[in-house]
Design a protein around this motif. Structure first.
Motif, mmCIF file in Angstrom:
data_model
loop_
_atom_site.group_PDB
_atom_site.id
_atom_site.type_symbol
_atom_site.label_atom_id
_atom_site.label_comp_id
_atom_site.label_asym_id
_atom_site.label_seq_id
_atom_site.Cartn_x
_atom_site.Cartn_y
_atom_site.Cartn_z
ATOM 1 N N LYS A 143 0.832 -1.206 0.000
ATOM 2 C CA LYS A 143 0.000 0.000 0.000
ATOM 3 C C LYS A 143 0.863 1.251 0.000
ATOM 4 C CE LYS A 143 -0.668 -0.894 4.868
ATOM 5 N NZ LYS A 143 -1.616 -1.347 5.849
ATOM 6 N N SER A 144 0.265 2.315 -0.468
ATOM 7 C CA SER A 144 0.966 3.594 -0.502
ATOM 8 C C SER A 144 0.926 4.247 0.875
ATOM 9 C CB SER A 144 0.323 4.506 -1.544
ATOM 10 O OG SER A 144 -1.026 4.724 -1.212
ATOM 11 N N SER A 145 1.657 5.357 0.991
ATOM 12 C CA SER A 145 1.698 6.090 2.257
ATOM 13 C C SER A 145 1.831 7.581 1.968
ATOM 14 C CB SER A 145 2.872 5.603 3.113
ATOM 15 O OG SER A 145 4.097 5.877 2.459
ATOM 16 N N ASP A 146 1.796 8.361 3.018
ATOM 17 C CA ASP A 146 2.017 9.804 2.927
ATOM 18 C C ASP A 146 1.083 10.467 1.907
ATOM 19 O OD1 ASP A 146 3.136 12.214 3.659
ATOM 20 O OD2 ASP A 146 4.883 11.999 2.348
ATOM 21 N N CYS A 147 -0.177 10.127 1.983
ATOM 22 C CA CYS A 147 -1.179 10.647 1.048
ATOM 23 C C CYS A 147 -1.591 12.067 1.455
ATOM 24 C CB CYS A 147 -2.386 9.723 1.070
ATOM 25 S SG CYS A 147 -3.683 10.190 -0.064
ATOM 26 N N GLN A 148 -1.615 12.968 0.458
ATOM 27 C CA GLN A 148 -2.021 14.350 0.701
ATOM 28 C C GLN A 148 -2.971 14.800 -0.398
ATOM 29 O OE1 GLN A 148 1.388 16.872 1.426
ATOM 30 N NE2 GLN A 148 2.477 15.201 2.422
ATOM 31 N N PHE A 149 -3.969 15.596 -0.019
ATOM 32 C CA PHE A 149 -4.967 16.079 -0.968
ATOM 33 C C PHE A 149 -5.314 17.520 -0.632
ATOM 34 C CE2 PHE A 149 -9.407 16.893 -2.079
ATOM 35 C CZ PHE A 149 -9.391 16.593 -3.429
ATOM 36 N N GLU A 150 -5.459 18.329 -1.690
ATOM 37 C CA GLU A 150 -5.861 19.727 -1.515
ATOM 38 C C GLU A 150 -6.662 20.128 -2.749
ATOM 39 O OE1 GLU A 150 -3.709 24.073 -1.777
ATOM 40 O OE2 GLU A 150 -2.538 22.394 -1.030
ATOM 41 N N ALA A 151 -7.794 20.778 -2.534
ATOM 42 C CA ALA A 151 -8.619 21.228 -3.661
ATOM 43 C C ALA A 151 -9.080 22.665 -3.429
ATOM 44 C CB ALA A 151 -9.827 20.321 -3.831
ATOM 45 N N ASN A 161 13.538 3.427 -2.403
ATOM 46 C CA ASN A 161 13.422 4.164 -1.136
ATOM 47 C C ASN A 161 12.069 4.869 -1.069
ATOM 48 O OD1 ASN A 161 16.086 3.626 -0.126
ATOM 49 N ND2 ASN A 161 16.856 5.083 -1.641
ATOM 50 N N HIS A 162 11.775 5.643 -2.112
ATOM 51 C CA HIS A 162 10.466 6.287 -2.234
ATOM 52 C C HIS A 162 10.185 6.565 -3.709
ATOM 53 C CE1 HIS A 162 12.949 10.040 -1.979
ATOM 54 N NE2 HIS A 162 12.173 10.376 -2.986
ATOM 55 N N TRP A 163 8.896 6.630 -4.009
ATOM 56 C CA TRP A 163 8.447 7.014 -5.355
ATOM 57 C C TRP A 163 7.189 7.846 -5.147
ATOM 58 C CZ3 TRP A 163 10.670 4.873 -10.020
ATOM 59 C CH2 TRP A 163 10.123 5.419 -11.178
ATOM 60 N N TYR A 164 7.385 9.151 -5.146
ATOM 61 C CA TYR A 164 6.256 10.059 -4.943
ATOM 62 C C TYR A 164 5.562 10.301 -6.276
ATOM 63 C CZ TYR A 164 7.984 10.969 -0.280
ATOM 64 O OH TYR A 164 8.396 10.823 1.023
ATOM 65 N N ASP A 200 3.228 8.482 -1.652
ATOM 66 C CA ASP A 200 4.426 7.679 -1.878
ATOM 67 C C ASP A 200 3.954 6.266 -2.186
ATOM 68 O OD1 ASP A 200 6.824 6.348 -1.918
ATOM 69 O OD2 ASP A 200 7.403 6.871 0.130
ATOM 70 N N ILE A 201 4.171 5.820 -3.421
ATOM 71 C CA ILE A 201 3.668 4.513 -3.838
ATOM 72 C C ILE A 201 4.697 3.393 -3.642
ATOM 73 C CG2 ILE A 201 1.986 5.483 -5.443
ATOM 74 C CD1 ILE A 201 3.917 4.812 -7.720
ATOM 75 N N ALA A 202 5.859 3.697 -3.075
ATOM 76 C CA ALA A 202 6.911 2.682 -2.922
ATOM 77 C C ALA A 202 6.421 1.465 -2.146
ATOM 78 C CB ALA A 202 8.135 3.286 -2.234
ATOM 79 N N GLY A 203 5.594 1.657 -1.147
ATOM 80 C CA GLY A 203 5.103 0.546 -0.324
ATOM 81 C C GLY A 203 4.166 -0.395 -1.059
ATOM 82 N N ALA A 204 3.696 -0.008 -2.244
ATOM 83 C CA ALA A 204 2.818 -0.869 -3.039
ATOM 84 C C ALA A 204 3.620 -1.827 -3.920
ATOM 85 C CB ALA A 204 1.890 -0.009 -3.898
ATOM 86 N N TYR A 205 4.938 -1.774 -3.808
ATOM 87 C CA TYR A 205 5.823 -2.610 -4.615
ATOM 88 C C TYR A 205 6.607 -3.542 -3.696
ATOM 89 C CZ TYR A 205 4.762 0.425 -8.526
ATOM 90 O OH TYR A 205 4.089 1.100 -9.511
ATOM 91 N N PRO A 206 7.049 -4.684 -4.208
ATOM 92 C CA PRO A 206 7.813 -5.596 -3.354
ATOM 93 C C PRO A 206 9.178 -5.004 -2.978
ATOM 94 C CG PRO A 206 7.774 -6.401 -5.630
ATOM 95 C CD PRO A 206 6.858 -5.214 -5.564
ATOM 96 N N LYS A 207 9.710 -5.447 -1.869
ATOM 97 C CA LYS A 207 11.010 -4.946 -1.392
ATOM 98 C C LYS A 207 12.115 -5.169 -2.425
ATOM 99 C CE LYS A 207 10.092 -5.157 3.537
ATOM 100 N NZ LYS A 207 9.621 -3.817 3.596
ATOM 101 N N SER A 208 11.960 -6.167 -3.269
ATOM 102 C CA SER A 208 12.987 -6.473 -4.269
ATOM 103 C C SER A 208 13.099 -5.394 -5.349
ATOM 104 C CB SER A 208 12.702 -7.827 -4.926
ATOM 105 O OG SER A 208 11.416 -7.831 -5.515
#
Length: 163
Positions: free
Chosen positions: A21-29, A51-54, A39-47
């Protein structure tokens, strides 16, 4: 995720399941713009060794839609890229520009041709439940990083255009 609008990171797609799953979600309208980032890095396997992919989305209402990817990798070990699916017809319009055409609109998709090689392919839809929605199939646009580094940023911008 190679058939979703998500990155391929070090040769691997997003994984399914509650552990990914992703993390550090932010929204503004506001009335003029909408911003969404995570940050979608957590939605991918550790392999994938990321570090991060915003992934950042910026919609300027009625004017443009920009997707910015800012990443940090531990290693570069396989191709990385971005994938987009569209039911629009696709036409290359010079370096760094693709025209997406629908029934009554045209969009200019801009990217840095020094950062990406771009390939397209037609995807036939076999699943009858989905074929109702996209009877003519979809177009897959693959933006492949030419020389991805350990840290970087890329942008894709889409704007309405009159032809």
């Amino acid at each position: 995720s190679q058939y979703h609008n998500l990155p391929l990171i070090n040769g691997q797609g997003q994984q399914q399941g509650s552990n990914f799953k992703s993390s550090d979600c932010q929204f503004e309208a506001t009335p003029k713009k909408v911003k969404f980032s995570l940050d979608i890095a957590g939605a991918y396997p550790k392999s994938t060794e990321v570090n991060h992919w915003y992934r950042n989305y910026l919609l300027i209402r009625g004017k443009s839609f920009t997707i910015t990817d800012t990443y940090s990798l531990k290693v570069v070990k396989a191709p990385s890229g971005l994938h987009f699916l569209s039911e629009c017809s696709i036409r290359f319009d010079g370096p760094g520009k693709i025209i997406l055409s629908g029934a009554d609109f045209n969009l200019a998709l801009s990217y840095n041709p020094n950062v990406f090689d771009v390939k397209t392919e037609h995807i036939n839809i076999e699943d009858q439940r989905i074929k109702i929605i996209w009877p003519n199939g979809l177009q897959r646009i693959r933006f492949i990083y030419k020389n991805i580094s350990l840290n970087g940023e890329s942008k894709i911008m889409i704007k309405p255009v009159k032809l």
